[in-house]
Scaffold this motif. Structure first.
Motif, PDB file in Angstrom:
ATOM      1  N   THR A  74       0.843  -1.200   0.000  1.00  0.00           N
ATOM      2  CA  THR A  74       0.000   0.000   0.000  1.00  0.00           C
ATOM      3  C   THR A  74       0.875   1.246   0.000  1.00  0.00           C
ATOM      4  O   THR A  74       1.795   1.375   0.802  1.00  0.00           O
ATOM      5  CB  THR A  74      -0.923   0.003   1.238  1.00  0.00           C
ATOM      6  OG1 THR A  74      -1.816  -1.107   1.139  1.00  0.00           O
ATOM      7  CG2 THR A  74      -1.721   1.287   1.344  1.00  0.00           C
ATOM      8  N   THR A  75       0.565   2.150  -0.918  1.00  0.00           N
ATOM      9  CA  THR A  75       1.251   3.442  -0.940  1.00  0.00           C
ATOM     10  C   THR A  75       0.364   4.470  -0.255  1.00  0.00           C
ATOM     11  O   THR A  75      -0.863   4.295  -0.170  1.00  0.00           O
ATOM     12  CB  THR A  75       1.574   3.900  -2.372  1.00  0.00           C
ATOM     13  OG1 THR A  75       0.372   3.932  -3.134  1.00  0.00           O
ATOM     14  CG2 THR A  75       2.588   2.971  -3.032  1.00  0.00           C
ATOM     15  N   CYS A  76       0.991   5.530   0.238  1.00  0.00           N
ATOM     16  CA  CYS A  76       0.213   6.510   0.982  1.00  0.00           C
ATOM     17  C   CYS A  76       0.824   7.903   0.921  1.00  0.00           C
ATOM     18  O   CYS A  76       1.973   8.074   0.514  1.00  0.00           O
ATOM     19  CB  CYS A  76       0.084   6.091   2.450  1.00  0.00           C
ATOM     20  SG  CYS A  76       1.577   6.339   3.420  1.00  0.00           S
ATOM     21  N   GLY A 169       4.933   7.653   0.331  1.00  0.00           N
ATOM     22  CA  GLY A 169       5.677   6.437   0.014  1.00  0.00           C
ATOM     23  C   GLY A 169       4.908   5.218   0.478  1.00  0.00           C
ATOM     24  O   GLY A 169       3.684   5.252   0.612  1.00  0.00           O
ATOM     25  N   LEU A 170       5.621   4.123   0.738  1.00  0.00           N
ATOM     26  CA  LEU A 170       4.976   2.914   1.239  1.00  0.00           C
ATOM     27  C   LEU A 170       4.452   3.148   2.652  1.00  0.00           C
ATOM     28  O   LEU A 170       5.161   3.711   3.493  1.00  0.00           O
ATOM     29  CB  LEU A 170       5.955   1.741   1.268  1.00  0.00           C
ATOM     30  CG  LEU A 170       6.298   1.085  -0.058  1.00  0.00           C
ATOM     31  CD1 LEU A 170       7.352   0.004   0.133  1.00  0.00           C
ATOM     32  CD2 LEU A 170       5.058   0.502  -0.725  1.00  0.00           C
ATOM     33  N   LEU A 171       3.237   2.714   2.915  1.00  0.00           N
ATOM     34  CA  LEU A 171       2.638   2.889   4.243  1.00  0.00           C
ATOM     35  C   LEU A 171       3.508   2.246   5.320  1.00  0.00           C
ATOM     36  O   LEU A 171       3.721   2.836   6.382  1.00  0.00           O
ATOM     37  CB  LEU A 171       1.221   2.303   4.268  1.00  0.00           C
ATOM     38  CG  LEU A 171       0.472   2.369   5.594  1.00  0.00           C
ATOM     39  CD1 LEU A 171       0.333   3.808   6.084  1.00  0.00           C
ATOM     40  CD2 LEU A 171      -0.904   1.722   5.445  1.00  0.00           C
ATOM     41  N   ALA A 176       6.622   6.253  11.882  1.00  0.00           N
ATOM     42  CA  ALA A 176       5.931   5.764  13.080  1.00  0.00           C
ATOM     43  C   ALA A 176       5.397   4.350  12.872  1.00  0.00           C
ATOM     44  O   ALA A 176       5.397   3.532  13.799  1.00  0.00           O
ATOM     45  CB  ALA A 176       4.793   6.708  13.461  1.00  0.00           C
ATOM     46  N   VAL A 177       4.965   4.030  11.659  1.00  0.00           N
ATOM     47  CA  VAL A 177       4.452   2.692  11.357  1.00  0.00           C
ATOM     48  C   VAL A 177       5.610   1.699  11.319  1.00  0.00           C
ATOM     49  O   VAL A 177       5.513   0.595  11.863  1.00  0.00           O
ATOM     50  CB  VAL A 177       3.664   2.682  10.026  1.00  0.00           C
ATOM     51  CG1 VAL A 177       3.282   1.269   9.616  1.00  0.00           C
ATOM     52  CG2 VAL A 177       2.429   3.575  10.135  1.00  0.00           C
ATOM     53  N   ARG A 178       6.714   2.089  10.680  1.00  0.00           N
ATOM     54  CA  ARG A 178       7.885   1.213  10.616  1.00  0.00           C
ATOM     55  C   ARG A 178       8.375   0.870  12.018  1.00  0.00           C
ATOM     56  O   ARG A 178       8.661  -0.286  12.323  1.00  0.00           O
ATOM     57  CB  ARG A 178       8.993   1.870   9.792  1.00  0.00           C
ATOM     58  CG  ARG A 178      10.159   0.927   9.536  1.00  0.00           C
ATOM     59  CD  ARG A 178      11.218   1.508   8.627  1.00  0.00           C
ATOM     60  NE  ARG A 178      11.851   2.625   9.287  1.00  0.00           N
ATOM     61  CZ  ARG A 178      12.038   3.828   8.744  1.00  0.00           C
ATOM     62  NH1 ARG A 178      11.628   4.057   7.516  1.00  0.00           N
ATOM     63  NH2 ARG A 178      12.629   4.792   9.406  1.00  0.00           N
ATOM     64  N   LYS A 179       8.431   1.870  12.910  1.00  0.00           N
ATOM     65  CA  LYS A 179       8.866   1.643  14.285  1.00  0.00           C
ATOM     66  C   LYS A 179       7.917   0.682  15.001  1.00  0.00           C
ATOM     67  O   LYS A 179       8.350  -0.249  15.671  1.00  0.00           O
ATOM     68  CB  LYS A 179       8.947   2.963  15.055  1.00  0.00           C
ATOM     69  CG  LYS A 179       9.418   2.772  16.495  1.00  0.00           C
ATOM     70  CD  LYS A 179       9.384   4.073  17.261  1.00  0.00           C
ATOM     71  CE  LYS A 179       9.834   3.943  18.687  1.00  0.00           C
ATOM     72  NZ  LYS A 179       9.446   2.762  19.407  1.00  0.00           N
TER      73      LYS A 179
END
Length: 189
Positions: A74-76, A169-171, A176-179
């Motif tokens: 998913t891109t965002c 970019g990629l969600l 914060a999501v990656r962390k």
């Protein structure tokens, strides 16, 4: 203005979203509102069941679960909007009302058709994603356009001069999501 809310625009890349994109020519076709930059308090009108795009209504979304888990590519785009403490309080009250009545809230597929016809179609208790986000903002005193919520598209948030792009970019790569994903993967809390 001392607080911020966030509008998340997404494209999961499904057949359904590809079909919508052919009509809209916009990069994103779903919008959600978050009351925090980590996207933990994220709300919209969308799929209640991740595998069924036709069964929709008011949802609290989780960027690591549900629909987004099924579509990791998913891109965002994440946009921030300056708001006041009072406006946040109004949004929370309205979200609580939606939460209490969610079993009666439906996805407004007729409203999506209304956008194409440039004619608002607003059955009671039903919204499509961008209509919900625009309505929540407007009723809280945040006016982004001279347009009624039933005619607002996800792309309108992207084009507003009152929203500020903070990530695209990629969600799953949004900081914060990656962390959160790393913490979840390693069992950290």
């Amino acid at each position: 203005m001392d607080r911020k809310v966030y509008v998340l625009l997404t494209d999961t890349g499904t057949i359904f979203t590809k079909t919508i994109k052919q009509y809209t020519r916009a990069p994103y076709n779903h919008s959600s509102i978050a009351l925090d930059s980590e996207l933990l308090e994220l709300y919209s009108f969308g799929r209640r069941n991740p595998k069924n795009p036709l069964y929709g209504g008011f949802v609290k979304e989780d960027v690591l679960q549900g629909t987004y888990k099924l579509y990791p590519q998913t891109t965002c785009a994440v946009y921030e909007i300056n708001v006041s403490e009072r406006q946040i309080a109004k949004m929370r009250r309205m979200i609580n009302l939606f939460e209490k009545n969610k079993s009666r809230m439906l996805y407004n597929i007729f409203g999506v058709i209304g956008i194409a016809l440039k004619e608002p179609l607003e059955p009671w208790g039903s919204y499509f994603c961008s209509q919900f986000v625009a309505e929540l903002l407007e009723r809280s005193g945040v006016k982004l356009w001279d347009k009624i919520p039933a005619l607002v598209t996800p792309d309108d948030f992207r084009k507003s001069d009152k929203t500020k792009l903070i990530y695209e970019g990629l969600l799953l790569e949004y900081p914060a999501v990656r962390k959160r994903k790393i913490d979840d993967d390693f069992g950290c809390t």
